[in-house]
Design a protein around this motif. Structure first.
Motif, short mmCIF file in Angstrom:
data_model
loop_
_atom_site.label_atom_id
_atom_site.label_comp_id
_atom_site.label_asym_id
_atom_site.label_seq_id
_atom_site.Cartn_x
_atom_site.Cartn_y
_atom_site.Cartn_z
N ILE A 336 -1.73 8.13 8.56
CA ILE A 336 -1.55 8.46 10.09
C ILE A 336 -0.26 8.02 10.15
O ILE A 336 0.74 7.43 9.48
CB ILE A 336 -2.32 7.15 10.95
N GLY A 337 0.14 8.81 11.42
CA GLY A 337 1.53 8.72 11.99
C GLY A 337 1.97 9.65 12.97
O GLY A 337 1.44 9.31 13.99
N ASN A 338 2.76 10.42 12.80
CA ASN A 338 3.01 11.44 13.90
C ASN A 338 1.60 12.21 14.45
O ASN A 338 1.49 12.56 15.36
CB ASN A 338 4.05 12.37 13.78
N THR A 368 4.80 2.95 4.90
CA THR A 368 3.74 4.30 5.45
C THR A 368 2.57 3.54 6.04
O THR A 368 2.26 2.38 5.90
CB THR A 368 3.49 5.11 4.39
N CYS A 369 1.75 4.58 6.50
CA CYS A 369 0.63 3.93 7.37
C CYS A 369 -0.64 4.86 7.13
O CYS A 369 -0.54 6.22 6.82
CB CYS A 369 0.74 3.85 8.76
N TYR A 370 -1.73 4.14 7.10
CA TYR A 370 -2.96 4.88 6.81
C TYR A 370 -4.19 4.40 7.58
O TYR A 370 -4.26 3.22 8.03
CB TYR A 370 -3.39 4.63 5.25
N ALA A 371 -5.25 5.24 7.69
CA ALA A 371 -6.57 4.87 8.07
C ALA A 371 -7.47 4.74 6.76
O ALA A 371 -7.77 5.63 6.17
CB ALA A 371 -7.01 5.90 8.93
N MET A 372 -7.68 3.51 6.48
CA MET A 372 -8.73 3.31 5.41
C MET A 372 -10.00 3.49 6.12
O MET A 372 -10.71 2.72 6.58
CB MET A 372 -8.70 1.83 5.09
N GLU A 373 -10.70 4.70 5.55
CA GLU A 373 -11.72 5.16 6.14
C GLU A 373 -12.86 5.33 4.96
O GLU A 373 -12.73 5.95 3.99
CB GLU A 373 -11.54 6.65 6.70
N SER A 396 -0.83 -0.78 7.46
CA SER A 396 0.57 -0.22 6.90
C SER A 396 0.71 -0.81 5.45
O SER A 396 0.16 -1.99 5.04
CB SER A 396 1.50 -0.72 8.04
N TYR A 397 1.60 -0.06 5.03
CA TYR A 397 2.08 -0.60 3.45
C TYR A 397 3.49 -1.02 3.49
O TYR A 397 4.26 -0.01 3.67
CB TYR A 397 1.71 0.22 2.47
N ILE A 398 3.90 -2.24 3.46
CA ILE A 398 5.46 -2.55 3.69
C ILE A 398 5.54 -3.75 2.70
O ILE A 398 5.08 -4.60 2.30
CB ILE A 398 5.59 -3.29 4.97
N HIS A 399 6.65 -3.49 1.89
CA HIS A 399 7.20 -4.52 1.00
C HIS A 399 6.01 -4.71 -0.27
O HIS A 399 5.80 -6.00 -0.51
CB HIS A 399 7.40 -5.87 1.58
N ASN A 400 5.42 -3.57 -0.56
CA ASN A 400 4.42 -3.57 -1.58
C ASN A 400 3.08 -4.40 -1.19
O ASN A 400 2.52 -4.90 -1.97
CB ASN A 400 4.89 -4.22 -2.74
N LYS A 401 2.91 -4.17 0.11
CA LYS A 401 1.76 -5.00 0.50
C LYS A 401 1.16 -4.33 1.56
O LYS A 401 1.79 -3.78 2.50
CB LYS A 401 2.05 -6.65 1.01
#
Length: 416
Positions: A336-338, A368-373, A396-401
């Motif tokens: 997800i994003g724009n 980066t960001c996602y929809a875990m569906e 979101s996935y930030i700093h390997n988490k």
């Protein structure tokens, strides 16, 4: 339940414009140079026509610019010091200070100006938005491709290449400021979904699933924001799976798929509620057990988000681990994003429970960001049948988490 108060969350139009402009400036000054340097793209050219825009254009416009106004050309040049010179070939003063306006009407047309500034730089690669696999990266029309080739001349025509890798990173990588704001946007969407799945909206035996869709669409409109797609509401009941357009009755699982688009960022979430039967004080244990299974699988999927893994590797590892634990899942997660179904690695597809060529081969990156569906299927003793629970959480996935962008649903909402 009490109404959710969004008065401090939804900004005025003026403040939205200021916020988006601040984000744009920061992205142009920090992300764009890093992305062009990463992919060694000397020049990136984006060309848009009014009413037939390149999908990248909307991510480059300041708040005071709403279209290409006949023709707009952006040309980004990677300098030796790894900064980027940002040029716009258009007369609109609203493009300043984000871009330098290098075209002066009257002396030369926009195509002549583009050809001149490219020849002055003698670039090895001229990136344009063409792609066989990603709609976001395929905004250059055939007509404008021919005009571009004519503008750069035979000397540089062979240097024109796809900017797919640059465009993908520009769209999927979020800035620090965007990542700070995204949780509030996602939580707003979650609260709206929870509000829709409540007795404020749903009166068992009277309200239809269509009524709930109409309510949430109007609620979003009243708040002055937009949905990221047309929402759906359905029910799962004994001997009935994903029924739409029906009256909601006691014993139903009510499922909503909904998202908003706000400050240029989209959300996508799925939430679940249960309508208590007469005499029931809580959700039946069989359904609670299915929810616990869904949460366990969500944990498995989250654990497999590892930097550098492809979407396909995340899909395969998650499915293997789930199967080993006796869980029956389907995975169809997406960035997800724009956009709601945004740029980045696909992790399965609803109609293709397998590794996905090309789009599943992209690697997971930080910021980066996602929809875990996904859904899980489980036997419900009280109903003497298997059902599927459909869930989706923005992360979101930030700093390997991995981080949940909104409050995670771990139990059914209850409708009485």
């Amino acid at each position: 339940m009490a109404d959710f108060d969004f008065s401090g969350t939804i900004l005025s139009l003026k403040e939205r414009g200021r916020t988006k402009d601040r984000w744009l400036k920061h992205r142009l000054e920090t992300l764009l140079p890093a992305i062009m340097d990463k992919h060694q793209m000397d020049v990136w050219v984006i060309i848009g026509r009014e009413y037939h825009e390149d999908p990248i254009m909307e991510t480059l416009f300041p708040a005071a610019v709403d279209s290409s106004r006949r023709l707009t050309i952006f040309a980004f040049f990677l300098n030796q010091d790894k900064t980027v010179s940002r040029y716009v070939l258009h007369a609109n003063p609203a493009f300043a200070p984000y871009y330098e306006r290098v075209w002066k009407p009257g002396g030369e047309d926009q195509w002549e100006c583009l050809g001149r500034i490219i020849r002055e730089r003698s670039p090895r690669q001229i990136g344009v938005n063409t792609s066989s696999h990603y709609s976001f990266c395929d905004g250059l029309t055939h007509t404008f491709y021919e005009k571009l080739i004519d503008a750069v001349g035979s000397e540089f025509a062979a240097n024109v290449v796809s900017a797919q890798s640059v465009a993908l990173d520009w769209l999927q990588i979020r800035s620090e400021e965007e990542l700070i704001a995204y949780p509030t946007i996602a939580e707003t969407a979650r609260c709206l979904a929870q509000e829709a799945l409540s007795n404020k909206v749903i009166h068992p035996g009277i309200t239809t699933t269509t009524d709930v869709v109409d309510w949430i669409r109007q609620r979003v409109s009243d708040l002055g924001i937009l949905p990221s797609f047309y929402p759906t509401v359905d029910v799962v009941r004994k001997d009935g799976d994903r029924l739409e357009g029906v009256i909601i009755v006691p014993g139903d699982i009510v499922h909503i798929d909904f998202g908003i688009h706000y400050l240029g960022l989209a959300t996508d979430t799925q939430q679940l509620a249960y309508v208590l039967r007469a005499g029931e004080r809580e959700v039946p244990e069989g359904l609670q057990a299915a929810m616990r299974t869904a949460i366990r699988f969500e944990d498995i999927l989250a654990e497999n988000f590892v930097e550098g893994r492809t979407g396909n590797e995340i899909f395969t590892a998650s499915m293997q681990q789930a199967n080993a634990e006796g869980i029956q899942p389907m995975i169809y997660s997406h960035p997800i994003g724009n956009h709601c179904h945004a740029a980045g690695p696909l992790i399965g597809m609803y109609d293709r429970q397998e590794e996905i060529p090309v789009r599943g081969e992209l690697a997971l990156q930080n910021n980066t960001c996602y929809a875990m569906e996904f859904n899980i299927r489980q036997y419900i003793p009280e109903w003497d049948q298997e059902i599927s629970l459909y869930m989706e959480e923005p992360v979101s996935y930030i700093h390997n988490k991995l981080h949940y962008l909104a409050k995670r649903q771990t139990a059914f909402y209850v409708i009485r």
